[in-house]
Design a protein around this motif. Structure first.
Motif, mmCIF file in Angstrom:
data_model
loop_
_atom_site.group_PDB
_atom_site.id
_atom_site.type_symbol
_atom_site.label_atom_id
_atom_site.label_comp_id
_atom_site.label_asym_id
_atom_site.label_seq_id
_atom_site.Cartn_x
_atom_site.Cartn_y
_atom_site.Cartn_z
ATOM 1 N N SER A 118 -14.066 8.139 -0.957
ATOM 2 C CA SER A 118 -13.983 6.741 -1.400
ATOM 3 C C SER A 118 -14.903 5.875 -0.551
ATOM 4 C CB SER A 118 -12.541 6.232 -1.298
ATOM 5 O OG SER A 118 -12.110 6.248 0.060
ATOM 6 N N ASP A 119 -15.224 4.703 -1.090
ATOM 7 C CA ASP A 119 -16.056 3.730 -0.387
ATOM 8 C C ASP A 119 -15.341 2.383 -0.438
ATOM 9 O OD1 ASP A 119 -17.910 2.088 0.713
ATOM 10 O OD2 ASP A 119 -19.518 2.506 -0.705
ATOM 11 N N PRO A 120 -14.664 1.967 0.661
ATOM 12 C CA PRO A 120 -13.900 0.719 0.639
ATOM 13 C C PRO A 120 -14.727 -0.504 0.308
ATOM 14 C CG PRO A 120 -13.378 2.023 2.593
ATOM 15 C CD PRO A 120 -14.577 2.655 1.949
ATOM 16 N N GLN A 130 0.828 -1.203 0.000
ATOM 17 C CA GLN A 130 0.000 0.000 0.000
ATOM 18 C C GLN A 130 0.863 1.254 0.000
ATOM 19 O OE1 GLN A 130 -0.657 2.448 2.539
ATOM 20 N NE2 GLN A 130 -2.263 3.429 1.344
ATOM 21 N N LYS A 131 1.941 1.240 0.750
ATOM 22 C CA LYS A 131 2.840 2.398 0.786
ATOM 23 C C LYS A 131 3.503 2.618 -0.564
ATOM 24 C CE LYS A 131 6.740 4.299 3.387
ATOM 25 N NZ LYS A 131 7.703 4.057 4.505
ATOM 26 N N ALA A 132 3.984 1.534 -1.193
ATOM 27 C CA ALA A 132 4.641 1.647 -2.493
ATOM 28 C C ALA A 132 3.661 2.080 -3.583
ATOM 29 C CB ALA A 132 5.296 0.312 -2.862
ATOM 30 N N TYR A 133 2.465 1.485 -3.585
ATOM 31 C CA TYR A 133 1.466 1.833 -4.602
ATOM 32 C C TYR A 133 1.003 3.286 -4.438
ATOM 33 C CZ TYR A 133 1.075 -3.238 -5.344
ATOM 34 O OH TYR A 133 1.335 -4.558 -5.616
ATOM 35 N N ALA A 134 0.800 3.700 -3.193
ATOM 36 C CA ALA A 134 0.335 5.070 -2.950
ATOM 37 C C ALA A 134 1.353 6.085 -3.463
ATOM 38 C CB ALA A 134 0.071 5.276 -1.465
ATOM 39 N N ALA A 185 -4.678 2.342 -2.257
ATOM 40 C CA ALA A 185 -3.854 3.389 -2.866
ATOM 41 C C ALA A 185 -4.661 4.219 -3.861
ATOM 42 C CB ALA A 185 -2.645 2.764 -3.544
ATOM 43 N N LEU A 186 -5.470 3.546 -4.686
ATOM 44 C CA LEU A 186 -6.286 4.276 -5.656
ATOM 45 C C LEU A 186 -7.369 5.099 -4.950
ATOM 46 C CD1 LEU A 186 -6.686 1.565 -8.449
ATOM 47 C CD2 LEU A 186 -5.243 3.599 -8.502
ATOM 48 N N SER A 187 -7.900 4.572 -3.852
ATOM 49 C CA SER A 187 -8.888 5.329 -3.090
ATOM 50 C C SER A 187 -8.281 6.604 -2.518
ATOM 51 C CB SER A 187 -9.455 4.469 -1.956
ATOM 52 O OG SER A 187 -10.151 3.347 -2.463
ATOM 53 N N GLY A 188 -6.968 6.564 -2.292
ATOM 54 C CA GLY A 188 -6.296 7.748 -1.765
ATOM 55 C C GLY A 188 -6.283 8.922 -2.715
#
Length: 334
Positions: free
Chosen positions: A195-197, A95-99, A174-177
């Protein structure tokens, strides 16, 4: 004088004898308050773990060791296994890398959307990550045993599923971010986003399948404004088809076409002639590996061309996977 010296010697002997008896009595009887006891007796005993006040002599048995509390089922449920810990670490690291990578392209994505009504970004995460995401997509495909008849289906992706697909969940996060992107918020067709998880989705179109024309935002109560699609298809080749067809928002036949698709989904027969043709559509977008696509949910229809399947391909090899994340209108503060 001789008698006096004799008397003093006898008294001294008795005094020494009394002193020796007192010391030995304090040592063996464990007199805790005895002031002349050696310093070792005032510290915890090395031999049996007792303090000076608890000392019962060298012949005493050591105090019993405290019993270990047995773990209950409730305690065991609270402890994570090594595998679960590793999966959680994969989730957080991914998640950190993708964000970070998604954040780098946020401005380019917003600029392309404003100019062309669609954004297409290649090499979004890297070939290795694309392959890992494909592997997880195939795991989800195998788990989805009760899929409906046909060649097109979808399964929801939620945060609690990280044990089955940690990287997939990390990418949805990450995309929701992107809902915090100022560049996207500056777009008048978007504004403040949320966003809506629980609304993220992994879709699969098997060989021979397609997806009819539809729109993500289906009415006034639907808050979805932006559709983000990532393609984990590392082995994709153009001959397999499965292109994403986007329709211009000013197509005068939009309402009729969507009604036909709704009838088809409810069991009715769709009206012929609704395939994207001529200038009604934007150029078809191939589901190439590691490609990220964004378009407006509220104003654009889309369809998926037929996925071709050769005789040498099985369902999984020919399958077209797409991970979809939606960003919607942020709720107004009361």
């Amino acid at each position: 004088g001789r008698r006096r010296r004799h008397t003093m010697m006898v008294c001294s002997g008795f005094s020494f004898f009394w002193l020796a008896c007192s010391v030995l009595s304090g040592f063996f009887a464990g007199v805790g308050g005895f002031q002349w006891a050696p310093a070792a007796l005032s510290r915890p005993s090395v031999r049996c773990g007792a303090t000076a006040k608890e000392w019962k002599g060298f012949g005493a048995k050591p105090p019993p060791k405290p019993k270990k509390k047995k773990k209950t089922k409730e305690d065991e449920s609270k402890t994570f296994s090594a595998e679960e810990t590793a999966l959680a670490q994969t989730l957080l690291a991914s998640q950190k890398a993708y964000a970070a990578k998604v954040g780098e392209v946020a401005e380019a994505l917003a600029a392309s959307l404003a100019k062309d009504e669609v954004a297409v970004l290649d090499a979004a995460l890297g070939a290795d990550e694309c392959a890992e995401l494909r592997r997880e997509a195939e795991v989800m495909h195998a788990d989805f045993l009760a899929r409906p008849p046909g060649r097109n289906y979808a399964v929801g992706i939620r945060p609690e599923q990280f044990q089955r697909c940690p990287r997939t969940v990390a990418l949805t996060m990450a995309l929701s971010g992107l809902c915090n992107s100022q560049a996207l918020a500056a777009d008048p067709r978007l504004g403040a986003l949320a966003s809506d998880p629980a609304a993220n989705m992994l879709t699969c179109v098997l060989g021979g399948g397609d997806a009819p024309r539809t729109k993500d935002n289906i009415g006034p109560d639907d808050r979805r404004l932006l559709t983000l699609v990532y393609y984990p298809n590392p082995a994709y080749v153009p001959r397999r088809g499965g292109r994403l067809q986007l329709f211009h928002e000013n197509d005068e036949n939009d309402d009729d076409n969507r009604k036909d698709d709704d009838d088809a989904l409810s069991g009715g027969e769709p009206r012929a002639g609704i395939e994207p043709i001529g200038d009604d559509t934007l150029p078809g977008i191939e589901p190439r590996p590691d490609r990220l696509v964004a378009f407006y949910s509220k104003t654009q229809d889309y369809a998926v061309d037929k996925v071709e399947q050769n005789t040498d391909d099985d369902d999984i090899t020919a399958a077209r996977f797409a991970l979809t994340v939606w960003l919607g209108k942020a709720p107004q503060a009361s």
